[in-house]
Write an enzyme that holds these catalytic residues in place. Structure first.
Site, short mmCIF file in Angstrom:
data_model
loop_
_atom_site.label_atom_id
_atom_site.label_comp_id
_atom_site.label_asym_id
_atom_site.label_seq_id
_atom_site.Cartn_x
_atom_site.Cartn_y
_atom_site.Cartn_z
N SER A 35 0.81 -1.22 0.00
CA SER A 35 0.00 0.00 0.00
C SER A 35 0.84 1.27 0.00
O SER A 35 1.98 1.31 0.47
CB SER A 35 -0.95 0.02 1.20
OG SER A 35 -1.56 1.29 1.36
N TYR A 77 -2.71 1.74 10.20
CA TYR A 77 -2.61 0.96 8.97
C TYR A 77 -1.22 1.10 8.35
O TYR A 77 -0.61 0.12 7.90
CB TYR A 77 -3.68 1.43 7.98
CG TYR A 77 -3.69 0.72 6.65
CD1 TYR A 77 -3.92 -0.65 6.57
CD2 TYR A 77 -3.49 1.42 5.47
CE1 TYR A 77 -3.94 -1.31 5.35
CE2 TYR A 77 -3.51 0.77 4.24
CZ TYR A 77 -3.74 -0.58 4.18
OH TYR A 77 -3.76 -1.23 2.98
#
Length: 577
Positions: free
Chosen positions: A462, A475
């Site tokens: 990501s 995250y």
């Protein structure tokens, strides 16, 4: 080419290699099978006399001749000598029956096969001396990756044509394979020459695997595979030298492996081919068992087998199976029912891989696997549970024999400013977004090392691993750790041919970026949803399929490891420097 040019319909499928035999007989309906009971009778030294004893004068007997014009002519001559026969027994080959209509031909086939089966049954089971087995047998899952790696065809410079392995077992299979003479039976060859295109000159027999000496079994497997390959090369070179026909030797790897105490493994470039090899293995066992019950198993000699195995009409049966980029490979995708995972499973399957789609939702995993196709399977698992993660990888081994590619993709995001985030939330995020990646990679490497044919680890890291966003620390931090994890695997396992790469994706419609989130974020920025999703240098929305393409590229880039591929349409702030 000449054969096809003379077809009434040149676009029709290739006719059977026995088409001339059918044509030379006067009957409109001709049936042909390779019944194992018939093979048990014709795979004898005294097959003609035995055939006469079982079938009397109702069946003609044709000595072995390779399929083609000569066999068709010989069969026609046998029929012409006695037109009252209801069928033909072909030595070392099979049975033909014929009739004035389809039912008559079929009924005759059933009748004569039943006669053969009854004759064998009247002799009872053959006495089979059993081999001594270890006190504790290793499990199929322990040896499957070792075997799969050993039968992979080495192409040099770390490249392999991999096989899929189908494990098959039953009481009947194990009872026969446990024979002290199993290596002898395997060495005698196939029960009918048509099987050579599926299992070559016959099965390979291994010793029983001792669980207490499992560390030695890998080298033992490779020794047996090397001997099989050496014997196959000698078989080819000896028989190829007998004429001036130009031939290219096929690969020398076995397609059927017999393992006392456990069962057998069929090997093939696809799961379908592996299953066919296992089916053929069961047929071979039944024929040999029957032959031994009534006499001694003496199939066609390998010298006679060779012209058929290398006959262009036989090889044409397999010619349509052109390998794809990932044929023979197995990929496991976590988060496989989500947008990116499902797209990746589909793309890899389209390119020949068999996909193991792992997701928390078992039903959705199964549905995603069904859509991916190519014999893919779905597995439900909570990948934050090490036992469930292990079980998912064990399933890959059980179904396909091993693993070649991991796409560690699953993830979820928790929001909150890092200074105000509770420990429980942060730990929960690390469990899924870091430790689950580590657990997946450990399981993958465990299998890849046993195979010895390298492999690929692919991680979804990501944009957050490079360019943290507000309130996404929970995250981003584990994703950053996963990016480092990917590179560490590249460093630690590159010498084993195991590559490790990552994809840095952003702004993909998925469970992480839902329609509601897109609406909220675009509204907060004062832009349309379309403008928000295309907010990159290229001005184009990036899709799950684009991420899947990046994973595929990394899987195919054989000399690329420790790489991070950015898939975001262009975001300089998230670009690696």
């Amino acid at each position: 080419a000449l054969q096809r040019a003379n077809l009434i319909d040149p676009s029709s499928p290739n006719p059977s290699v026995e088409k001339l035999l059918h044509a030379f007989l006067p009957h409109k309906f001709v049936d042909h099978t390779h019944s194992t009971a018939i093979l048990a009778i014709v795979d004898q030294d005294d097959s003609e006399a035995l055939s006469k004893k079982v079938f009397g004068n109702k069946m003609g007997f044709v000595p072995y001749i390779m399929p083609g014009f000569d066999l068709a002519k010989a069969a026609a001559d046998v029929f012409d000598a006695d037109p009252t026969v209801e069928g033909l027994i072909l030595d070392k080959h099979g049975i033909f029956t014929f009739g004035d209509d389809a039912k008559q031909a079929y009924d005759r086939m059933i009748h004569y096969v039943n006669l053969a089966e009854d004759f064998i049954a009247s002799h009872g089971k053959p006495h089979i001396e059993k081999a001594a087995l270890p006190a504790r047998l290793a499990k199929p899952a322990e040896i499957a990756p070792m075997l799969r790696g050993a039968v992979a065809v080495a192409r040099g410079e770390g490249r392999f044509d991999r096989m899929i392995s189908d494990f098959r077992t039953s009481d009947a299979i194990v009872d026969f394979i446990n024979s002290a003479k199993i290596a002898d039976y395997a060495g005698r060859g196939v029960s009918t020459p048509d099987l050579s295109i599926r299992i070559k000159t016959g099965p390979m027999a291994l010793p029983a695997p001792d669980a207490d000496k499992i560390g030695d079994y890998k080298s033992l497997i490779r020794q047996h595979v090397e001997k099989f390959a050496k014997d196959y090369r000698a078989y080819f070179e000896t028989n190829d030298a007998l004429d001036d026909v130009s031939r290219t030797m096929l690969d020398q790897m076995p397609r059927l492996t017999l393992v006392p105490g456990l069962g057998m493994f069929g090997h093939g470039r696809t799961l379908k081919d592996a299953k066919i090899a296992s089916d053929v293995g069961e047929m071979w066992i039944e024929a040999v068992r029957g032959a031994e019950a009534i006499g001694d198993f003496h199939p066609l000699s390998k010298a006679d087998l060779f012209p058929l195995e290398y006959w262009s009409l036989e090889q044409a049966k397999l010619a349509s199976n052109k390998p794809k980029l990932l044929t023979g490979q197995v990929v496991l995708v976590t988060g496989g029912a989500g947008a990116i995972g499902a797209a990746t499973a589909r793309l890899f399957a389209d390119n020949g891989a068999h996909a193991v789609v792992v997701d928390l939702d078992a039903a959705r995993a199964t549905e995603a696997a069904k859509k991916a196709g190519n014999g893919s399977i779905g597995v439900g698992a909570d990948i934050t549970d090490p036992a469930q993660m292990r079980a998912a990888f064990d399933k890959a081994v059980a179904v396909y024999g091993g693993l070649d590619i991991l796409v560690s993709n699953a993830g979820a995001a928790w929001e909150g400013r890092i200074g105000e985030l509770d420990d429980a939330t942060l730990r929960k995020s690390f469990e899924l977004n870091f430790f689950a990646h580590q657990s997946a990679a450990q399981n993958a490497v465990r299998i890849m090392l046993e195979q010895g044919t390298g492999g690929v680890l692919l991680f979804n890291t990501s944009k957050q691993a490079i360019n943290p966003g507000p309130k996404f620390g929970a995250y981003g931090m584990p994703k950053a750790a996963t990016l480092f994890l990917s590179r560490q695997y590249a460093v630690d396992y590159g010498a084993h041919g195991i590559r490790s790469n990552a994809v840095n994706a952003d702004r993909i419609r998925s469970g992480l970026l839902t329609d509601a989130m897109i609406a909220s974020r675009s509204s907060a920025r004062g832009v349309s949803e379309k403008e928000y999703m295309a907010g990159n240098l290229l001005g184009q929305e990036v899709t799950a399929e684009d991420v899947a393409q990046a994973f595929l590229h990394q899987a195919l880039a054989e000399r690329t490891t420790a790489n991070v591929t950015t898939v975001d349409g262009g975001n300089i702030a998230a670009a690696l420097r």
